[in-house]
Enzyme design. Structure first.
Site, PDB file in Angstrom:
ATOM      1  N   LYS A 112      -6.905 -41.356  -8.105  1.00 10.45           N
ATOM      2  CA  LYS A 112      -7.175 -42.604  -8.801  1.00 10.45           C
ATOM      3  C   LYS A 112      -7.071 -42.339 -10.292  1.00 10.45           C
ATOM      4  O   LYS A 112      -7.826 -41.548 -10.855  1.00 10.45           O
ATOM      5  CB  LYS A 112      -8.571 -43.119  -8.448  1.00 10.45           C
ATOM      6  CG  LYS A 112      -8.921 -44.394  -9.182  1.00 10.45           C
ATOM      7  CD  LYS A 112     -10.234 -44.976  -8.719  1.00 10.45           C
ATOM      8  CE  LYS A 112     -10.590 -46.210  -9.517  1.00 10.45           C
ATOM      9  NZ  LYS A 112     -11.867 -46.781  -9.077  1.00 10.45           N
TER      10      LYS A 112
ATOM     11  N   GLU B 110      -6.338 -32.969  -5.685  1.00  7.43           N
ATOM     12  CA  GLU B 110      -7.371 -33.927  -5.268  1.00  7.43           C
ATOM     13  C   GLU B 110      -7.195 -34.316  -3.795  1.00  7.43           C
ATOM     14  O   GLU B 110      -8.154 -34.376  -3.029  1.00  7.43           O
ATOM     15  CB  GLU B 110      -7.295 -35.195  -6.135  1.00  7.43           C
ATOM     16  CG  GLU B 110      -7.789 -35.025  -7.556  1.00  7.43           C
ATOM     17  CD  GLU B 110      -9.311 -35.114  -7.654  1.00  7.43           C
ATOM     18  OE1 GLU B 110      -9.996 -35.147  -6.615  1.00  7.43           O
ATOM     19  OE2 GLU B 110      -9.819 -35.134  -8.797  1.00  7.43           O
TER      20      GLU B 110
ATOM     21  N   LYS C  55      -3.696 -44.706  -6.386  1.00  9.83           N
ATOM     22  CA  LYS C  55      -3.995 -45.953  -7.076  1.00  9.83           C
ATOM     23  C   LYS C  55      -3.865 -45.771  -8.575  1.00  9.83           C
ATOM     24  O   LYS C  55      -4.374 -44.773  -9.083  1.00  9.83           O
ATOM     25  CB  LYS C  55      -5.429 -46.344  -6.719  1.00  9.83           C
ATOM     26  CG  LYS C  55      -6.005 -47.495  -7.483  1.00  9.83           C
ATOM     27  CD  LYS C  55      -7.453 -47.636  -7.151  1.00  9.83           C
ATOM     28  CE  LYS C  55      -8.005 -48.764  -7.985  1.00  9.83           C
ATOM     29  NZ  LYS C  55      -9.406 -48.938  -7.801  1.00  9.83           N
TER      30      LYS C  55
ATOM     31  N   SER D  90      -5.188 -54.900  -9.582  1.00  7.64           N
ATOM     32  CA  SER D  90      -5.285 -56.206 -10.236  1.00  7.64           C
ATOM     33  C   SER D  90      -4.218 -56.441 -11.309  1.00  7.64           C
ATOM     34  O   SER D  90      -3.603 -57.499 -11.363  1.00  7.64           O
ATOM     35  CB  SER D  90      -6.676 -56.368 -10.837  1.00  7.64           C
ATOM     36  OG  SER D  90      -6.963 -55.326 -11.753  1.00  7.64           O
TER      37      SER D  90
ATOM     38  N   TYR E 267      -3.656 -57.964  -3.338  1.00  2.76           N
ATOM     39  CA  TYR E 267      -4.264 -59.290  -3.441  1.00  2.76           C
ATOM     40  C   TYR E 267      -3.353 -60.367  -2.854  1.00  2.76           C
ATOM     41  O   TYR E 267      -3.787 -61.498  -2.659  1.00  2.76           O
ATOM     42  CB  TYR E 267      -4.603 -59.596  -4.908  1.00  2.76           C
ATOM     43  CG  TYR E 267      -5.620 -58.609  -5.456  1.00  2.76           C
ATOM     44  CD1 TYR E 267      -6.977 -58.763  -5.177  1.00  2.76           C
ATOM     45  CD2 TYR E 267      -5.215 -57.476  -6.169  1.00  2.76           C
ATOM     46  CE1 TYR E 267      -7.898 -57.838  -5.632  1.00  2.76           C
ATOM     47  CE2 TYR E 267      -6.132 -56.543  -6.627  1.00  2.76           C
ATOM     48  CZ  TYR E 267      -7.471 -56.728  -6.350  1.00  2.76           C
ATOM     49  OH  TYR E 267      -8.388 -55.799  -6.778  1.00  2.76           O
TER      50      TYR E 267
HETATM   51  C1  PBG Z   1     -14.232 -49.012  -8.827  1.00  2.00           C
HETATM   52  C2  PBG Z   1     -12.930 -49.689  -8.587  1.00  2.00           C
HETATM   53  C3  PBG Z   1     -12.046 -50.192  -9.542  1.00  2.00           C
HETATM   54  C4  PBG Z   1     -10.985 -50.771  -8.825  1.00  2.00           C
HETATM   55  C5  PBG Z   1     -11.253 -50.592  -7.480  1.00  2.00           C
HETATM   56  N1  PBG Z   1     -12.448 -49.908  -7.349  1.00  2.00           N
HETATM   57  C6  PBG Z   1     -12.171 -50.290 -11.016  1.00  2.00           C
HETATM   58  C7  PBG Z   1     -12.245 -49.124 -11.877  1.00  2.00           C
HETATM   59  O1  PBG Z   1     -12.111 -47.979 -11.464  1.00  2.00           O
HETATM   60  O2  PBG Z   1     -12.475 -49.370 -13.059  1.00  2.00           O
HETATM   61  C8  PBG Z   1      -9.788 -51.438  -9.435  1.00  2.00           C
HETATM   62  C9  PBG Z   1      -9.010 -52.326  -8.523  1.00  2.00           C
HETATM   63  C10 PBG Z   1      -8.045 -53.230  -9.195  1.00  2.00           C
HETATM   64  O3  PBG Z   1      -7.785 -53.128 -10.404  1.00  2.00           O
HETATM   65  O4  PBG Z   1      -7.500 -54.089  -8.493  1.00  2.00           O
HETATM   66  N2  PBG Z   1     -15.276 -49.581  -8.044  1.00  2.00           N
END
Ligand code: PBG
Length: 323
Positions: A196, A233, A248, A274, A313
């Site tokens: 991530k 990781e 991600k 997002s 989404y």
């Molecule tokens: C953390 C989390 C995040 C997202 C999913 N789980 C935000 C972050 O790490 O700041 C982001 C998902 C997205 O942007 O659609 N709980």
């Protein structure tokens, strides 16, 4: 002088193109992320994610039924609590917004779809970090693990089939596996956000969960410049017992998805986040891109890179196009 090798032969008709198509996307491979807001009486639109809302308990139940009807593989729940504190206690509370929603959804749709829960503290802490802070204000890895373990057990107790570990603490998969096993939840799965990245593309999500974060997550999320680190990781998460490993965001990290897919002996997920959603929606709103083609091309690319499943989404919308 004509070439004898003519790739265009295999593109001549729709039937021929269909026959030789390598990558497919199906509804069962898609997971819909959803937000539920404590105390909301009407769904609340998220301005930076046109078409996405913060659900009420009721509208979330309906969304879950709709996801099942669309044939989706999964639904991932995120909670937006009314109050936050330093330890994110509302994330563990069985009556907290997320655990309540998990119970609602499980009661509504049972085992007809895989119900996933975001197992992370950032939505629940008043400082917005994914873990507990030490006296110096740094994210305390091992203290956070104990908190995550309780959170995961509470989520499975509430109805989650799978916990989604998005906090990027070292050892989180092993700690949560041990806690779930210790509580007798041998069949509860772990979706590990293995790679991530500290990405700008989470911006609209932070609006969606009304994030309290000041600053950044650079000491726990990965540097976008690094690919080798993602393999380390993923290998750790596999060794600790992850059932699915995830990369991600998706579109800017297709090389990482490919590399993780090559080493993983469990399914690989990718999260089309997002900002990826909002970029396309903004262009669509201007009339600059065709939504259907843009969505299906991005999903196909993510699958082609090696993802077995995709969080998006657009899951319900895409499923209707893919019928
Ligand atoms: C953390 C989390 C995040 C997202 C999913 N789980 C935000 C972050 O790490 O700041 C982001 C998902 C997205 O942007 O659609 N709980």
């Amino acid at each position: 002088m004509y070439p004898s090798s003519r790739p265009r032969r295999l593109r001549a008709t729709a039937a021929m193109r269909g026959l030789v198509r390598e990558t497919t996307v199906t509804a069962s491979q898609l997971v819909l992320p959803v937000f539920v807001k404590e105390g909301a009486t009407e769904p609340v639109p998220i301005p930076s994610m046109p078409g996405v809302v913060q659900h009420t308990r009721d509208s979330l139940r309906k969304a879950a039924v709709e996801a099942v009807a669309a044939g989706l593989g999964g639904i991932m729940l995120f909670g937006v609590p009314a109050t936050r504190d330093a330890t994110g206690s509302a994330g563990i509370d069985p009556d907290g917004v997320l655990n309540t929603a998990l119970r609602d959804v499980r009661t509504e749709v049972g085992d007809d779809i895989v119900i996933m829960a975001d197992t992370c503290l950032d939505e629940f802490t008043d400082h917005g970090h994914c873990g507990l802070l030490d006296a110096a204000g740094r994210v305390d890895n091992d203290a956070t693990l104990a908190e995550y373990a309780q959170m995961a057990v509470a989520q499975v107790q509430a109805g989650a089939h799978v916990v989604g570990l998005s906090g990027m603490m070292d050892g989180q998969v092993g700690a949560i596996r041990a806690a779930l096993d210790g509580a007798g939840y041998l069949d509860a799965g772990i979706l590990a956000y293995s790679a991530k990245y500290a990405s700008v593309f989470y911006g609209p999500f932070r609006d969606a969960v009304e994030s309290a974060l000041q600053g950044d997550r650079l000491t726990y999320q990965q540097d976008p410049a690094n690919a080798r680190e993602a393999l380390r990781e993923a290998a750790l998460d596999l060794a600790e017992g992850a059932d699915v490993v995830m990369v991600k965001p998706a579109l800017s990290y297709l090389d990482v998805i490919r590399a993780v897919a090559e080493l993983s002996d469990v399914p690989v997920a990718a999260y089309q986040v997002s900002g990826e959603y909002s970029m396309v929606e903004a262009a669509v709103a201007h009339g600059w891109l065709d939504r259907r083609r843009a969505v299906l091309e991005t999903l196909t690319s993510i699958r082609r890179a090696g993802a077995d499943l995709v969080l998006t989404y657009w899951a319900v919308q895409a499923a209707t196009w893919l019928r």
